[in-house]
Design a protein around this motif. Structure first.
Motif, PDB file in Angstrom:
ATOM      1  N   MET A   2       0.846  -1.194   0.000  1.00 38.12           N
ATOM      2  CA  MET A   2       0.000   0.000   0.000  1.00 38.12           C
ATOM      3  C   MET A   2       0.889   1.254   0.000  1.00 38.12           C
ATOM      4  SD  MET A   2      -2.925   1.124   2.701  1.00 38.12           S
ATOM      5  CE  MET A   2      -3.738  -0.445   2.877  1.00 38.12           C
ATOM      6  N   SER A   3       0.546   2.213  -0.853  1.00 36.37           N
ATOM      7  CA  SER A   3       1.371   3.414  -0.926  1.00 36.37           C
ATOM      8  C   SER A   3       1.243   4.218   0.368  1.00 36.37           C
ATOM      9  CB  SER A   3       0.958   4.269  -2.115  1.00 36.37           C
ATOM     10  OG  SER A   3      -0.228   4.953  -1.797  1.00 36.37           O
ATOM     11  N   ILE A   4       2.257   5.047   0.598  1.00 38.50           N
ATOM     12  CA  ILE A   4       2.291   5.848   1.829  1.00 38.50           C
ATOM     13  C   ILE A   4       1.070   6.771   1.912  1.00 38.50           C
ATOM     14  CG2 ILE A   4       3.790   7.619   0.767  1.00 38.50           C
ATOM     15  CD1 ILE A   4       4.023   6.485   4.409  1.00 38.50           C
ATOM     16  N   LEU A   5       0.640   7.232   0.711  1.00 46.26           N
ATOM     17  CA  LEU A   5      -0.498   8.156   0.668  1.00 46.26           C
ATOM     18  C   LEU A   5      -1.785   7.457   1.079  1.00 46.26           C
ATOM     19  CD1 LEU A   5      -0.158  11.096  -0.122  1.00 46.26           C
ATOM     20  CD2 LEU A   5      -1.281  10.559  -2.267  1.00 46.26           C
ATOM     21  N   LYS A   6      -1.933   6.217   0.591  1.00 43.47           N
ATOM     22  CA  LYS A   6      -3.123   5.440   0.949  1.00 43.47           C
ATOM     23  C   LYS A   6      -3.118   5.172   2.446  1.00 43.47           C
ATOM     24  CE  LYS A   6      -4.076   3.160  -3.401  1.00 43.47           C
ATOM     25  NZ  LYS A   6      -3.705   2.008  -4.181  1.00 43.47           N
TER      26      LYS A   6
END
Lengths: 227, 803
Positions: free
Chosen positions: B1-5
């Motif tokens: 999972m991306s840091i933004l998510k």
């Protein structure tokens, strides 16, 4: 006569596995009119001690007497009245109400008490802090030093017996810091208030009458500089 | 999972109350939108079904053609009809019976409604329209009829049923046919002129006759047929075309549609405002975090992605739940109002069948798309603000305070203390947020006051209307043969559910009032059946001596007292002369309670006499009418129709006034149910909005509260500050809501009642109630907010600052 008396004060954080002792069996007394500095490294428990004395935080165990009244037995409303009438608290970040003017911020404790403003005393206070021309300004229009002077005036407005200062110079440059301590000393002399000052700055602490050194929640040194 | 998510999901978890409020807002908005959309689609489906039932499913009839001549769209449905020819049946005026031969598919396409008998089974049997019974005495069930059938023509041109009857037209290829009449059907739309359609069963289609066509595509049928077949005659099923093309001529239906469109518009505005408010609040709560993200190089696109993830999640949950609840609420509302709807629609359509919820895929797609547009717009505007802000401004997250905010030194500031000053200034600084919360409240107030005022007005008009009628069914006939009338009356009064009956023969005359300077007035002389006459004497407590009984009915509206006043056309004990009768009448007994059948619609003055004294005078066209009061007017109405049919009584008129009143009551009840549901949901919307605003303000002002706490503000003072803030919000919303309500109610009043049956009045009780309800909403909000505020920990805030 002891204005502040602390008996076996403990303040713990966390659970039993990972307990942090902010204050570990601290006992002390502070006489009326004394100017005391509490010093110590970060995490030594100095702010915790000040907050518990000021009734804004609760101890895990132990007792705190203000003018012989055990404040650990007071409920939140009684504590609020105590803070409003007997204590003045000054913070590092000034904590002025942004929507109120300088004048209103200073008068706030009296207004919250629904009392009449003592105009003579108010005049005296603003002369003391030297902010007469800025009375109608809003906090954001003042410099850091000026804002802290407003915070001092607000703390003094109800003529409290005790002034609690939590790193009042922490956010100021050295010139402003010295100036603020000078104001505190002046009020100490003028109004015979007991002042407890938390600082990590040794030079500032040296201006007090007494220095209490804290480390890991314990008093490691208590030295009286002048009587 | 991306840091933004991870950041987004973490933020949602941390601020779960805001996420909950946001989803609640989407749910409520979806409920409102879906309720309106599903209701419209249900009513449309119902009306469509009704149109099919009553007017048939065909779009057009093409006359005098055969299958080779037409080249219709492959998707169209065609029903073939044999034309056996025309027979004239009335001597005094030229009228025709057009005999057509059909197969079973015709009955479905043309929606033939059998009233009596059965359908024809062979080409020797005939089904006749009911019009023939009322127009002629020649046709009886199961009798045989000999028809001289030929084709109508003029100047060697064949005519169609659409052509008027020409003086010089003639029949060609005539041949005699004998049929057995096996049934009667309710006359069709295309059967209203001088040519009536009789139906026989035909199995030998000759490729020539009429074609009933139904197009699956939504096209302009008339234009299409004229273009394709310019030489043919067509009958266009106009009611069906109107329904398909949403052409609405009925004023009441227009009003309902306008109200629905306004409701949808208001719902969308309120929903947008609410979602915008919650999203803006949600962002502002995280301004500091967004500021930090921006300061370390997060791009606007990445921020948008984060917001997109969040809003997609909220939308999916909110729209799905809202849609399910919307369908459920609409279904329940329809269940509650189905009979009422049918009563209303009865005035326009003789409706049969149940009003069932109709949820089409199209309407679901419409709801989802509308909601997504609302959500996207509502969340994009706050995002733009976020995008344009500098990182440090977001980190500081402090609104600049204008000196104008401080001008509040007034009576209230002096008397309500520093708490009031703080509340007022906080509100001024956050005006924007409060305005959006206020919009929801204003809409609730406007909707409540306007709908209750309108309902109360309609109720008063209805009460007034019901005062006019003493009966709910009226029977009259062109046949004034006393023997026939007596026969049918005796059968009518045996119908169960009839509570009271009377017959009256009215005679209209001009009279000269001798006791009032020979002024001339019009009077009715009502010859009431003797039983009713005697009842009337008893009911009015009259000791009858010489002289006439009369009822002085005329009323007029008195603007000064705002009441309908009896005009009292005649003074006590008037004497009048009726020249037509050569009679002098002494009006000695004025009735307060009229006999059944005399109502305020009759005339100015009615003289009441027993029927036994009736003598017909020359130059008067007296008509006997029957009046009935029943406990079930629907049942009695249909029984009366059956009896008239059985007795083969022609040209009868049975008026069901009870149905009109039922329709009015139903309209009122539907308005009640719908306004209640809408006001309730709008109030919930307002509550959510106020919750969101007040709660976030408290969250954002934690520091201010902590500061006040540290200098010794009491809990009571803090509560007072919040109460002042909330009351200010209600007061502001209430005043604006009241002004809009009065204007809107007046506009609706003027539109619905252009001639003002009753004076315009706004419901005071609804104003008071709406204020109380608004306060109630705010009290709940305050209670919730106080709980939140009590959780504010001074030390936590101070520590947060140190960090």
């Amino acid at each position: 006569m002891d204005m502040i008396k602390v008996e076996h004060l403990n303040k713990f954080y966390g659970t039993s596995d990972n307990i942090i002792k902010a204050l570990d069996d601290v006992s002390l007394t502070i006489a009326k009119g004394q100017f005391v500095a509490i010093v110590g490294p970060s995490g030594s428990g100095k702010s915790s001690l000040l907050h518990i004395i000021g009734g804004v935080d609760q101890a895990t165990s132990g007792k705190v007497f203000i003018n012989e009244l055990d404040i650990t037995k007071l409920n939140s409303e009684e504590l609020a009245i105590l803070r409003r009438r007997d204590l003045g608290i000054i913070y590092q970040f000034f904590n002025l109400i942004p929507v109120l003017t300088v004048e209103e911020n200073i008068q706030l404790p009296t207004l919250l008490d629904h009392q009449k403003i003592d105009e003579t005393y108010f005049e005296e206070l603003i002369s003391l802090i030297g902010l007469k021309p800025r009375l109608k300004s809003l906090p954001y229009q003042l410099s850091g030093g000026q804002q802290q002077r407003v915070a001092i005036a607000r703390a003094l407005m109800n003529k409290p017996n005790i002034l609690l200062c939590d790193e009042p110079t922490g956010n100021l440059d050295s010139a402003n810091s010295v100036e603020i301590i000078q104001y505190l000393k002046k009020t100490n002399v003028l109004y015979q208030q007991t002042i407890v000052l938390v600082t990590h700055d040794e030079d500032i602490a040296l201006m007090a009458d007494r220095i209490i050194h804290l480390k890991d929640g314990k008093i490691v040194k208590d030295e009286v500089l002048r009587r | 999972m991306s840091i933004l998510k991870r950041f987004t999901i973490g933020s949602i978890k941390k601020n779960y109350p805001l996420a909950f409020i946001c989803i609640s807002g989407i749910i409520l908005s979806t409920i409102l939108v879906s309720t309106i959309v599903i209701l419209v689609s249900t009513l449309r489906q119902y009306s469509m079904q009704y149109t099919y039932d009553v007017h048939g499913k065909y779009d057009a009839i093409i006359y005098n053609t055969n299958l080779q001549q037409v080249d219709l769209d492959a998707s169209s449905r065609i029903v073939k009809v044999n034309n056996f020819g025309y027979a004239s049946y009335k001597q005094e005026e030229l009228m025709y019976i057009n005999v057509i031969g059909v197969k079973n598919d015709y009955y479905d396409m043309a929606s033939i409604d059998l009233v009596k008998g059965r359908l024809p089974e062979n080409d020797q049997e005939l089904l006749l329209p009911m019009n023939l019974i009322t127009n002629s005495n020649e046709f009886h069930l199961y009798s045989t009829v000999e028809l001289n059938l030929g084709y109508r023509a003029i100047s060697n041109q064949l005519l169609t049923p659409l052509n008027d009857v020409f003086e010089h037209e003639y029949l060609i290829d005539e041949q005699k046919r004998t049929f057995k009449i096996v049934g009667f059907y309710k006359s069709s739309d295309f059967d209203q002129g001088s040519v009536h359609t009789a139906i026989t069963s035909s199995y030998d289609y000759e490729n020539s006759g009429y074609l009933l066509v139904a197009f699956d595509k939504n096209i302009n049928v008339e234009r299409y047929l004229h273009k394709q077949y310019p030489l043919h005659h067509f009958y266009i099923n106009q009611p069906l075309q109107n329904m398909k093309n949403l052409v609405i001529n009925d004023r009441d239906v227009q009003i309902v549609l306008i109200l629905i469109v306004i409701s949808l518009f208001v719902v969308l505005i309120a929903s947008s405002a609410l979602i915008y408010n919650i999203v803006a609040i949600s962002y502002s709560y995280r301004f500091r975090q967004y500021g930090i993200l921006k300061s370390i190089g997060t791009t606007s696109k990445q921020l948008l992605e984060s917001i997109f993830i969040e809003m997609t999640l909220y939308s999916m949950i909110g729209i799905a739940i809202g849609l399910i609840l919307g369908i459920f609420i609409t279904r329940e509302m329809l269940y509650l109002t189905t009979n009422l709807f049918k009563s209303i629609l009865h005035g326009y359509f003789l409706v049969s069948g149940k009003l069932k919820i109709f949820v089409s895929v199209k309407s679901i797609i419409f709801i989802v798309v509308v909601m997504l547009i609302v959500i996207v717009i509502s969340s994009y505007i706050p995002y733009l603000k976020l995008k344009r802000s500098k990182p440090m401004d977001l980190i500081r997250n402090q609104k600049p305070i204008k000196i104008g905010h401080l001008k509040d030194q007034g009576f209230l500031s002096e008397h309500l203390g520093i708490e009031y000053v703080l509340a007022k200034r906080n509100r001024k600084i956050d005006t924007h947020k409060y305005q959006i919360a206020a919009i929801s409240l204003i809409i609730s107030i406007v909707l409540f006051i306007t709908s209750t005022s309108l309902i109360s007005h309609i109720q008063k008009v209805n009460t007034r209307l019901s005062e006019y009628y003493t009966y709910d069914l009226l029977f009259m006939s062109d046949n004034q043969n006393l023997e026939d009338l007596n026969k049918i009356y005796q059968q009518f009064i045996l119908i169960e559910d009839i509570e009271e009956a009377s017959y009256i023969t009215f005679s209209f005359d001009k009279a000269t009032v001798l006791t009032e300077a020979n002024k001339e007035i019009y009077v009715y002389i009502a010859y009431v059946d003797d039983i009713t006459y005697q009842k009337s004497i008893v009911a009015n407590g009259i000791k009858k001596g010489d002289g006439e009984l009369y009822y002085d009915l005329a009323e007029s509206y008195d603007a000064s007292s705002k009441k309908y006043m009896r005009m009292n056309m005649l003074k006590e004990r008037s004497v009048m002369w009726i020249s037509n009768r050569q009679e002098t009448l002494h009006l000695n007994y004025r009735l307060e309670k009229p006999p059944l059948g005399i109502d305020k619609f009759v005339a100015d003055v009615v003289i009441i006499r027993p029927y036994s004294s009736y003598v017909k005078h020359k130059n008067t066209e007296d008509i006997m009418q029957f009046f009935f009061r029943s406990s079930n007017h629907n049942y009695v109405y249909h029984r009366m129709q059956d009896i008239a049919l059985d007795l083969e009584m022609n040209d009868v008129i049975i008026l069901d006034y009870g149905e009109n009143l039922d329709g009015e009551h139903a309209r009122l009840n539907i308005m009640r149910v719908f306004s209640f549901v809408f006001v309730f949901i709008f109030s919930l919307l307002a509550m959510v909005s106020i919750f969101a605003t007040v709660r976030t303000n408290i969250l954002q002002r934690k520091r201010q509260i902590a500061m006040l706490n540290s200098i010794g503000i009491s809990r009571f003072s803090l509560h007072r500050m919040l109460v002042y803030e909330s009351i200010g919000l209600v007061f502001y919303a209430f005043i604006i809501g009241l002004v809009i309500s009065v204007a809107l109610s007046y506009g609706i009043y003027k539109y619905v009642y252009p001639f003002g049956v009753l004076p315009f009045r706004i419901s005071l009780s609804s104003i008071i109630l709406s204020f109380i309800v608004s306060l109630f909403i705010v009290v709940i909000t305050i209670y919730y907010s106080l709980r939140e505020m009590d959780k504010v920990n001074i030390i936590e805030i101070i520590k947060h600052d140190l960090m």
